[in-house]
Write an enzyme that holds these catalytic residues in place. Sequence first.
Site, PDB file in Angstrom:
ATOM      1  N   HIS A   1      67.534  68.067  28.798  1.00 39.76           N
ATOM      2  CA  HIS A   1      66.383  68.883  28.395  1.00 39.76           C
ATOM      3  C   HIS A   1      66.930  70.136  27.703  1.00 39.76           C
ATOM      4  O   HIS A   1      68.030  70.585  28.029  1.00 39.76           O
ATOM      5  CB  HIS A   1      65.613  69.263  29.670  1.00 39.76           C
ATOM      6  CG  HIS A   1      64.329  69.988  29.435  1.00 39.76           C
ATOM      7  ND1 HIS A   1      64.275  71.333  29.157  1.00 39.76           N
ATOM      8  CD2 HIS A   1      63.050  69.559  29.448  1.00 39.76           C
ATOM      9  CE1 HIS A   1      63.002  71.701  29.029  1.00 39.76           C
ATOM     10  NE2 HIS A   1      62.238  70.644  29.189  1.00 39.76           N
TER      11      HIS A   1
ATOM     12  N   ASP B   1      70.738  69.741  36.819  1.00 44.55           N
ATOM     13  CA  ASP B   1      69.335  70.006  36.518  1.00 44.55           C
ATOM     14  C   ASP B   1      68.514  68.977  37.312  1.00 44.55           C
ATOM     15  O   ASP B   1      68.436  67.809  36.946  1.00 44.55           O
ATOM     16  CB  ASP B   1      69.116  69.854  35.004  1.00 44.55           C
ATOM     17  CG  ASP B   1      67.636  69.906  34.621  1.00 44.55           C
ATOM     18  OD1 ASP B   1      66.777  69.904  35.528  1.00 44.55           O
ATOM     19  OD2 ASP B   1      67.347  69.929  33.417  1.00 44.55           O
TER      20      ASP B   1
ATOM     21  N   GLN C   1      63.507  66.841  37.601  1.00 46.63           N
ATOM     22  CA  GLN C   1      62.735  65.594  37.710  1.00 46.63           C
ATOM     23  C   GLN C   1      63.140  64.766  38.934  1.00 46.63           C
ATOM     24  O   GLN C   1      62.571  63.696  39.164  1.00 46.63           O
ATOM     25  CB  GLN C   1      62.907  64.745  36.442  1.00 46.63           C
ATOM     26  CG  GLN C   1      62.428  65.416  35.175  1.00 46.63           C
ATOM     27  CD  GLN C   1      60.905  65.623  35.137  1.00 46.63           C
ATOM     28  OE1 GLN C   1      60.152  65.038  35.921  1.00 46.63           O
ATOM     29  NE2 GLN C   1      60.445  66.450  34.216  1.00 46.63           N
TER      30      GLN C   1
ATOM     31  N   LYS D   1      56.734  71.137  39.452  1.00 52.04           N
ATOM     32  CA  LYS D   1      56.807  69.685  39.253  1.00 52.04           C
ATOM     33  C   LYS D   1      56.788  68.956  40.593  1.00 52.04           C
ATOM     34  O   LYS D   1      56.773  67.729  40.639  1.00 52.04           O
ATOM     35  CB  LYS D   1      58.080  69.320  38.490  1.00 52.04           C
ATOM     36  CG  LYS D   1      58.085  69.828  37.053  1.00 52.04           C
ATOM     37  CD  LYS D   1      59.302  69.334  36.313  1.00 52.04           C
ATOM     38  CE  LYS D   1      59.619  70.116  35.075  1.00 52.04           C
ATOM     39  NZ  LYS D   1      58.694  69.900  33.976  1.00 52.04           N
TER      40      LYS D   1
ATOM     41  N   CYS E   1      61.079  68.019  24.750  1.00 47.73           N
ATOM     42  CA  CYS E   1      62.153  69.027  24.860  1.00 47.73           C
ATOM     43  C   CYS E   1      63.508  68.351  25.042  1.00 47.73           C
ATOM     44  O   CYS E   1      64.364  68.826  25.811  1.00 47.73           O
ATOM     45  CB  CYS E   1      61.897  70.011  26.007  1.00 47.73           C
ATOM     46  SG  CYS E   1      60.390  70.926  25.845  1.00 47.73           S
TER      47      CYS E   1
HETATM   48  N1  C6P Z   1      60.175  69.303  31.549  1.00 51.87           N
HETATM   49  C1  C6P Z   1      58.490  67.819  30.654  1.00 51.87           C
HETATM   50  O1  C6P Z   1      57.352  67.563  30.274  1.00 51.87           O
HETATM   51  P1  C6P Z   1      60.772  74.520  33.666  1.00 51.87           P
HETATM   52  O2  C6P Z   1      59.968  74.631  32.410  1.00 51.87           O
HETATM   53  O3  C6P Z   1      61.789  75.617  33.760  1.00 51.87           O
HETATM   54  O4  C6P Z   1      59.948  74.372  34.895  1.00 51.87           O
HETATM   55  O5  C6P Z   1      61.563  73.137  33.561  1.00 51.87           O
HETATM   56  C2  C6P Z   1      62.366  72.854  32.460  1.00 51.87           C
HETATM   57  C3  C6P Z   1      62.938  71.478  32.593  1.00 51.87           C
HETATM   58  C4  C6P Z   1      64.294  71.346  32.810  1.00 51.87           C
HETATM   59  N2  C6P Z   1      64.857  70.149  33.005  1.00 51.87           N
HETATM   60  C5  C6P Z   1      64.140  69.022  32.984  1.00 51.87           C
HETATM   61  C6  C6P Z   1      64.821  67.710  33.233  1.00 51.87           C
HETATM   62  C7  C6P Z   1      62.760  69.084  32.766  1.00 51.87           C
HETATM   63  O6  C6P Z   1      62.053  67.961  32.762  1.00 51.87           O
HETATM   64  C8  C6P Z   1      62.150  70.340  32.533  1.00 51.87           C
HETATM   65  C9  C6P Z   1      60.688  70.425  32.188  1.00 51.87           C
HETATM   66  C10 C6P Z   1      58.776  69.189  31.204  1.00 51.87           C
HETATM   67  O7  C6P Z   1      59.379  66.976  30.632  1.00 51.87           O
HETATM   68  C11 C6P Z   1      58.304  70.261  30.290  1.00 51.87           C
HETATM   69  S1  C6P Z   1      59.195  70.290  28.771  1.00 51.87           S
END
Ligand code: C6P
Length: 400
Positions: free
Chosen positions: A118, A195, A198, A221, A359
């Site tokens: 991401h 990271d 997910q 999430k 992203c």
């Molecule tokens: N992915 C998706 O629709 P934040 O925004 O900081 O809570 O998370 C960022 C982020 C980082 N790593 C991974 C693997 C992610 O999936 C995400 C967020 C969302 O897939 C929004 S782009």
Amino acid sequence: MTSYRKDFPILDQQVNGAPLVYLDNAATSQKPHVVIDALKDYYHRYNANVHRAVHALSDQATVAFEHARDRVREFVNAGSRNEIIFTRGTTESINLVANCYTGLLKPGDEILISHMEHHSNIVPWQMLAARTNAVLKACDVNSQGDIDLESFAELLTDKTKIVAIAHVSNALGTVNPLQQIIEQAHEAGAVVVVDGAQAVPHFDVDVSALDCDFYAFSGHKMYGPTGIGVLYGKEKLLDVLPPWQGGGEMIETVSINKSTYNTLPYKFEAGTPNIAGAIGLGAAIDYLTQLPRDEIKTSEDELLRLTLSQLKQIDGVRLVGEPEKRISVVSFLVDGSHPHDVGTLLDQQGIAVRTGHHCAMPLMAQLGIPGTVRASFSLYNSPEDVDRLIAGVRKAVSFI
Ligand code: C6P
């Protein structure tokens, strides 16, 4: 299988004239009553700043905030509460690590990521590399959507100081072989930043068993509020890292020319934190951990199986990625149409999916596509939701 849909008030509504089918859980999950109630309760009964006053409300808020930290520690099985830092989310957690390593890297040191990451696990490392003249490298992802482990092994050298890798891909659902990656990275002398955005919503994560050095995730999430997240870090590493933001709470003493810093975890929590968010995240963890998570995982896997097998039967639909191990995320394309058009046609039928590059532009570039339509499932989704999605896609295909 128990239905958890009733725990989530937002799901009980019509969208564009049809009952809502929410399949955008990888972007953000919905919130159960207990989380909404915890937020309301904090603002109704004991809103006050934490760690700062002797009055009763401040004491109550501090106890609840610190209790949430304890719940997070248990949730990921960290060794100590000092290893749990509250942040705004995964993005801020990764930026924290990347900023704190600025003084620790020298020109020519290497940072290794994958093409699957991401943007939150790419851009902070680009910025760190630019600040330090370190070199950012990215291992390949194969056409199935798995990390190419040969490419990873080739790029991992004794110059690699940081390996930053997703536990689970947001775009394809791939579950990466983290244990192997961490062992190899440690043998090469690198620290590993995971990271986990997910991963935590779908299965138990044990940071001690994984032996990762840092693990980042977001509350929103995993049924918690937005604006709150976590960085787990090994205490011995956090101890030697300098703070990244200055302000109240992160200090021990301040004079005009010099400050000394607070102990962990407060050294990394400058300013008033997201108190309600942390309390809400604690409530989300309480909610999740009283559920039969293995049973829920099995039912999410069944939704994945159903969706894949039925999408494969639709002429003109192409699945993107068939990783070896995956969570309940499905990316696909409809021949001759842009993902946004498919997403809009599904929305008109009350079905919420995400479309675009998710992203993950370098991943899309490796796969040679501009983006996908992505359906991501959660514990409140049902086989009826899959039926609605499949009927919706069939209808969309017939329009295109
Ligand atoms: N992915 C998706 O629709 P934040 O925004 O900081 O809570 O998370 C960022 C982020 C980082 N790593 C991974 C693997 C992610 O999936 C995400 C967020 C969302 O897939 C929004 S782009």
